[in-house]
Design an enzyme around this catalytic site. Structure first.
Site, PDB file in Angstrom:
ATOM      1  N   THR A 176      -3.200  -6.881  -7.871  1.00  0.00           N
ATOM      2  CA  THR A 176      -2.169  -5.904  -7.511  1.00  0.00           C
ATOM      3  C   THR A 176      -0.891  -6.121  -8.318  1.00  0.00           C
ATOM      4  O   THR A 176      -0.602  -7.244  -8.748  1.00  0.00           O
ATOM      5  CB  THR A 176      -1.858  -6.047  -6.002  1.00  0.00           C
ATOM      6  N   SER A 194      -5.912  -7.037   2.523  1.00  0.00           N
ATOM      7  CA  SER A 194      -5.104  -6.213   1.617  1.00  0.00           C
ATOM      8  C   SER A 194      -3.834  -5.611   2.217  1.00  0.00           C
ATOM      9  O   SER A 194      -3.107  -4.921   1.512  1.00  0.00           O
ATOM     10  CB  SER A 194      -5.978  -5.074   1.067  1.00  0.00           C
ATOM     11  N   HIS A 225      10.876  -6.495   2.682  1.00  0.00           N
ATOM     12  CA  HIS A 225      10.288  -5.280   2.096  1.00  0.00           C
ATOM     13  C   HIS A 225      10.659  -5.116   0.612  1.00  0.00           C
ATOM     14  O   HIS A 225      11.829  -4.923   0.280  1.00  0.00           O
ATOM     15  CB  HIS A 225      10.825  -4.086   2.911  1.00  0.00           C
ATOM     16  N   ALA A 229       1.689 -13.228  -2.421  1.00  0.00           N
ATOM     17  CA  ALA A 229       1.617 -14.633  -2.832  1.00  0.00           C
ATOM     18  C   ALA A 229       0.160 -15.098  -2.888  1.00  0.00           C
ATOM     19  O   ALA A 229      -0.226 -15.862  -3.783  1.00  0.00           O
ATOM     20  CB  ALA A 229       2.426 -15.513  -1.877  1.00  0.00           C
ATOM     21  N   TYR A 282       0.870 -11.633   1.485  1.00  0.00           N
ATOM     22  CA  TYR A 282      -0.212 -10.940   0.766  1.00  0.00           C
ATOM     23  C   TYR A 282      -0.073 -11.131  -0.739  1.00  0.00           C
ATOM     24  O   TYR A 282      -0.997 -11.589  -1.413  1.00  0.00           O
ATOM     25  CB  TYR A 282      -0.213  -9.435   1.113  1.00  0.00           C
TER      26      TYR A 282
HETATM   27  P1  NAD Z   1      -9.552  -2.901   1.784  1.00  0.00           P
HETATM   28  O1  NAD Z   1      -8.819  -3.734   2.768  1.00  0.00           O
HETATM   29  O2  NAD Z   1      -9.716  -1.446   2.029  1.00  0.00           O
HETATM   30  O3  NAD Z   1     -11.017  -3.501   1.573  1.00  0.00           O
HETATM   31  C1  NAD Z   1     -11.270  -4.863   1.447  1.00  0.00           C
HETATM   32  C2  NAD Z   1     -12.764  -5.097   1.603  1.00  0.00           C
HETATM   33  O4  NAD Z   1     -12.987  -6.515   1.465  1.00  0.00           O
HETATM   34  C3  NAD Z   1     -13.314  -4.700   2.971  1.00  0.00           C
HETATM   35  O5  NAD Z   1     -14.518  -3.997   2.828  1.00  0.00           O
HETATM   36  C4  NAD Z   1     -13.538  -6.018   3.676  1.00  0.00           C
HETATM   37  O6  NAD Z   1     -14.619  -5.993   4.618  1.00  0.00           O
HETATM   38  C5  NAD Z   1     -13.838  -6.943   2.512  1.00  0.00           C
HETATM   39  N1  NAD Z   1     -13.529  -8.351   2.823  1.00  0.00           N
HETATM   40  C6  NAD Z   1     -12.365  -8.826   3.363  1.00  0.00           C
HETATM   41  N2  NAD Z   1     -12.450 -10.153   3.556  1.00  0.00           N
HETATM   42  C7  NAD Z   1     -13.677 -10.517   3.105  1.00  0.00           C
HETATM   43  C8  NAD Z   1     -14.354 -11.763   3.028  1.00  0.00           C
HETATM   44  N3  NAD Z   1     -13.789 -12.899   3.479  1.00  0.00           N
HETATM   45  N4  NAD Z   1     -15.593 -11.796   2.501  1.00  0.00           N
HETATM   46  C9  NAD Z   1     -16.178 -10.660   2.053  1.00  0.00           C
HETATM   47  N5  NAD Z   1     -15.604  -9.441   2.121  1.00  0.00           N
HETATM   48  C10 NAD Z   1     -14.359  -9.377   2.641  1.00  0.00           C
HETATM   49  O7  NAD Z   1      -8.825  -3.173   0.391  1.00  0.00           O
HETATM   50  P2  NAD Z   1      -8.572  -2.203  -0.843  1.00  0.00           P
HETATM   51  O8  NAD Z   1      -7.312  -1.454  -0.616  1.00  0.00           O
HETATM   52  O9  NAD Z   1      -9.820  -1.456  -1.142  1.00  0.00           O
HETATM   53  O10 NAD Z   1      -8.285  -3.274  -1.991  1.00  0.00           O
HETATM   54  C11 NAD Z   1      -9.364  -3.808  -2.756  1.00  0.00           C
HETATM   55  C12 NAD Z   1      -8.815  -4.782  -3.773  1.00  0.00           C
HETATM   56  O11 NAD Z   1      -7.895  -4.115  -4.637  1.00  0.00           O
HETATM   57  C13 NAD Z   1      -8.027  -5.958  -3.152  1.00  0.00           C
HETATM   58  O12 NAD Z   1      -8.326  -7.118  -3.890  1.00  0.00           O
HETATM   59  C14 NAD Z   1      -6.574  -5.555  -3.323  1.00  0.00           C
HETATM   60  O13 NAD Z   1      -5.757  -6.687  -3.432  1.00  0.00           O
HETATM   61  C15 NAD Z   1      -6.641  -4.788  -4.627  1.00  0.00           C
HETATM   62  N6  NAD Z   1      -5.602  -3.736  -4.801  1.00  0.00           N
HETATM   63  C16 NAD Z   1      -5.390  -2.805  -3.829  1.00  0.00           C
HETATM   64  C17 NAD Z   1      -4.442  -1.806  -4.014  1.00  0.00           C
HETATM   65  C18 NAD Z   1      -4.214  -0.721  -2.991  1.00  0.00           C
HETATM   66  O14 NAD Z   1      -3.309   0.103  -3.170  1.00  0.00           O
HETATM   67  N7  NAD Z   1      -4.998  -0.624  -1.932  1.00  0.00           N
HETATM   68  C19 NAD Z   1      -3.696  -1.768  -5.205  1.00  0.00           C
HETATM   69  C20 NAD Z   1      -3.941  -2.767  -6.175  1.00  0.00           C
HETATM   70  C21 NAD Z   1      -4.900  -3.737  -5.968  1.00  0.00           C
HETATM   71  P1  TYD Z   2       1.597   0.342   2.316  1.00  0.00           P
HETATM   72  O1  TYD Z   2       0.721   1.561   2.319  1.00  0.00           O
HETATM   73  O2  TYD Z   2       1.458  -0.648   3.402  1.00  0.00           O
HETATM   74  O3  TYD Z   2       1.432  -0.343   0.870  1.00  0.00           O
HETATM   75  P2  TYD Z   2       2.284  -1.563   0.201  1.00  0.00           P
HETATM   76  O4  TYD Z   2       3.108  -2.223   1.228  1.00  0.00           O
HETATM   77  O5  TYD Z   2       1.184  -2.443  -0.295  1.00  0.00           O
HETATM   78  O6  TYD Z   2       3.078  -0.922  -0.895  1.00  0.00           O
HETATM   79  O7  TYD Z   2       3.109   0.824   2.303  1.00  0.00           O
HETATM   80  C1  TYD Z   2       3.589   1.700   1.295  1.00  0.00           C
HETATM   81  C2  TYD Z   2       5.075   1.854   1.515  1.00  0.00           C
HETATM   82  O8  TYD Z   2       5.285   2.556   2.754  1.00  0.00           O
HETATM   83  C3  TYD Z   2       5.810   0.539   1.673  1.00  0.00           C
HETATM   84  O9  TYD Z   2       7.098   0.659   1.076  1.00  0.00           O
HETATM   85  C4  TYD Z   2       5.935   0.352   3.175  1.00  0.00           C
HETATM   86  C5  TYD Z   2       6.049   1.781   3.679  1.00  0.00           C
HETATM   87  N1  TYD Z   2       5.482   2.037   5.030  1.00  0.00           N
HETATM   88  C6  TYD Z   2       6.240   2.737   5.968  1.00  0.00           C
HETATM   89  O10 TYD Z   2       7.382   3.136   5.697  1.00  0.00           O
HETATM   90  N2  TYD Z   2       5.692   2.967   7.187  1.00  0.00           N
HETATM   91  C7  TYD Z   2       4.440   2.549   7.524  1.00  0.00           C
HETATM   92  O11 TYD Z   2       3.993   2.779   8.692  1.00  0.00           O
HETATM   93  C8  TYD Z   2       3.672   1.845   6.554  1.00  0.00           C
HETATM   94  C9  TYD Z   2       2.286   1.360   6.868  1.00  0.00           C
HETATM   95  C10 TYD Z   2       4.231   1.615   5.311  1.00  0.00           C
END
Ligand code: NAD
Ligand code: TYD
Length: 350
Positions: free
Chosen positions: A131, A86, A290, A158, A156
């Site tokens: 996402t 992610s 970015h 893509a 990511y």
């Molecule tokens: P995260 O990285 O915190 O957690 C991902 C989890 O998936 C982990 O527990 C990891 O062990 C597990 N995992 C990774 N590869 C694996 C594999 N090959 N087999 C089984 N398990 C595996 O991610 P997150 O931030 O909680 O995101 C969760 C989902 O939500 C993702 O699909 C991400 O694309 C989507 N998403 C995230 C955000 C965000 O802001 N974090 C926003 C929108 C969508």
């Molecule tokens: P991030 O939390 O990695 O989420 P995403 O890239 O999925 O949006 O980053 C959020 C924003 O913060 C993004 O514009 C990149 C920026 N960023 C920094 O400026 N410094 C950092 O150390 C990180 C991890 C992200």
């Protein structure tokens, strides 16, 4: 009891989704499938691990045989698929993990569901959590809607876009009962401190520089993680098959604005002089490619399903900071792993 498979439930968002479903739906037995990569942490769901309607399954979605066996041994009524690589920065240094987990892993789950449900798709649902980054980058105006053309810009995004296309293709071709949501940036408890907010909180506590990429002008739309979990619940239970919903927080902030707000709050919480934490802000070399701005138009989910975020950002930020400050052990356990190696590689010489 109906068996429900949630993937990635030891990660940030998945742990909130698993907890919500285990607690609110005793008639489901929740199977949490997670490979426990660096981002997976069983501490995130330690409070529900002994619940009678919960089972943890350690396994990798890249392993087709394992996934097929899991589906042949269990008659799942649904799948909520969150497991993924992610982090955009990691996708820039190591794209292949994103291709194998996010694309092939998703297809393994689609194949297993299709095979296991082939008698009848009635009452089944394959929900793919995605996402807003699949839509690419906005200029200073406009919003992502569900019909915005995909234009992913990082390995990511893509890989997530590819998985979304495959989920829709299985819906179209095999009539697999799929739904998809595309959400904006989440924040809240249990987020791995490679992402902006927890990384900045941790660095402020430890008086380390807060790295801001470029000029800090990039804009993200922030949603509290429990609100994302509530949207997932709403969509899983109420969306029509084949639908896509955008989920967002109506809360656009430039990174630098966000970090300034955080610094003020951290000064207050840590009893530091006003302006102390902001001195740690350090502008570093920008992220390659970015994306400038993400912003979600979440009117479809509001209109069709009546979902709206419950928290305003200042309240969500306070809850988040309070959680990190009162869970120093959670952070310490992460920092004692490979985190420092990752941090040095990512930020040294930037
Ligand atoms: P995260 O990285 O915190 O957690 C991902 C989890 O998936 C982990 O527990 C990891 O062990 C597990 N995992 C990774 N590869 C694996 C594999 N090959 N087999 C089984 N398990 C595996 O991610 P997150 O931030 O909680 O995101 C969760 C989902 O939500 C993702 O699909 C991400 O694309 C989507 N998403 C995230 C955000 C965000 O802001 N974090 C926003 C929108 C969508
Ligand atoms: P991030 O939390 O990695 O989420 P995403 O890239 O999925 O949006 O980053 C959020 C924003 O913060 C993004 O514009 C990149 C920026 N960023 C920094 O400026 N410094 C950092 O150390 C990180 C991890 C992200």
């Amino acid at each position: 009891m109906k068996k429900l498979l949630i993937t990635g439930g030891a990660g940030f968002i998945g742990s909130h989704v698993v907890r919500r479903f285990v607690k609110q739906y005793p008639h489901y037995h929740i199977y949490n499938l997670d490979a426990l990569t660096y981002a997976g942490n069983l501490e995130n769901i330690a409070d529900i691990e002994h619940e009678s309607n919960y089972t943890f399954v350690k396994g990798d979605i890249r392993d087709a045989e394992f996934i097929n066996n899991l589906f042949s041994q269990n008659d799942f009524v649904g799948v909520i698929h969150l497991a993924a690589e992610s982090h955009v920065d990691r996708s820039i240094t190591n794209p292949m993990d994103f291709i194998t987990t996010n694309i092939i892993g998703t297809v393994n789950l689609l194949n297993a569901a299709r095979e296991s449900w082939k008698g009848s798709f009635d009452g089944r649902r394959f929900y793919h959590v995605s996402t807003d980054e699949v839509y690419g980058s906005l200029g200073s105006e406009g919003f992502f809607v569900e019909t915005t053309a995909y234009d992913p810009q990082s390995p990511y995004s893509a890989s997530k876009a590819s998985s979304d296309h495959l989920v829709r293709a299985y819906g179209n071709t095999y009539k697999l009962p799929v739904v998809i949501s595309n959400c904006s940036n989440n924040y809240g408890p249990n987020q791995f401190p490679e992402k902006l907010l927890p990384l900045a909180i941790n660095n402020i506590v430890n008086k380390r520089p807060i790295p801001i990429y470029g000029k800090g002008e990039n804009i993200r739309d922030w949603l509290y993680v429990e609100d994302h979990a509530s949207a997932i619940d709403t969509i899983f239970h109420n969306a029509s098959l084949g639908e896509t919903y955008n989920i967002g927080g109506h809360n656009e902030l430039q990174n630098i604005e966000l970090i300034r707000m955080l610094c003020n709050l951290m000064d207050e919480k840590l009893g530091r002089a006003n302006g102390e934490s902001a001195k740690l802000i350090t502008f570093v070399t920008d992220r390659a490619g970015h994306d400038l701005r993400y912003a979600i138009d979440a009117s479809k989910i509001a209109k069709d399903l009546g979902w709206k975020p419950s928290l305003q950002f200042p309240e969500g930020l306070r809850k988040t900071v309070d959680w990190y400050l009162s869970h120093s052990e959670w952070i310490q356990n992460i920092l004692s792993g490979d985190y420092e190696k990752y941090y040095q590689k990512q930020y040294q010489g930037r």
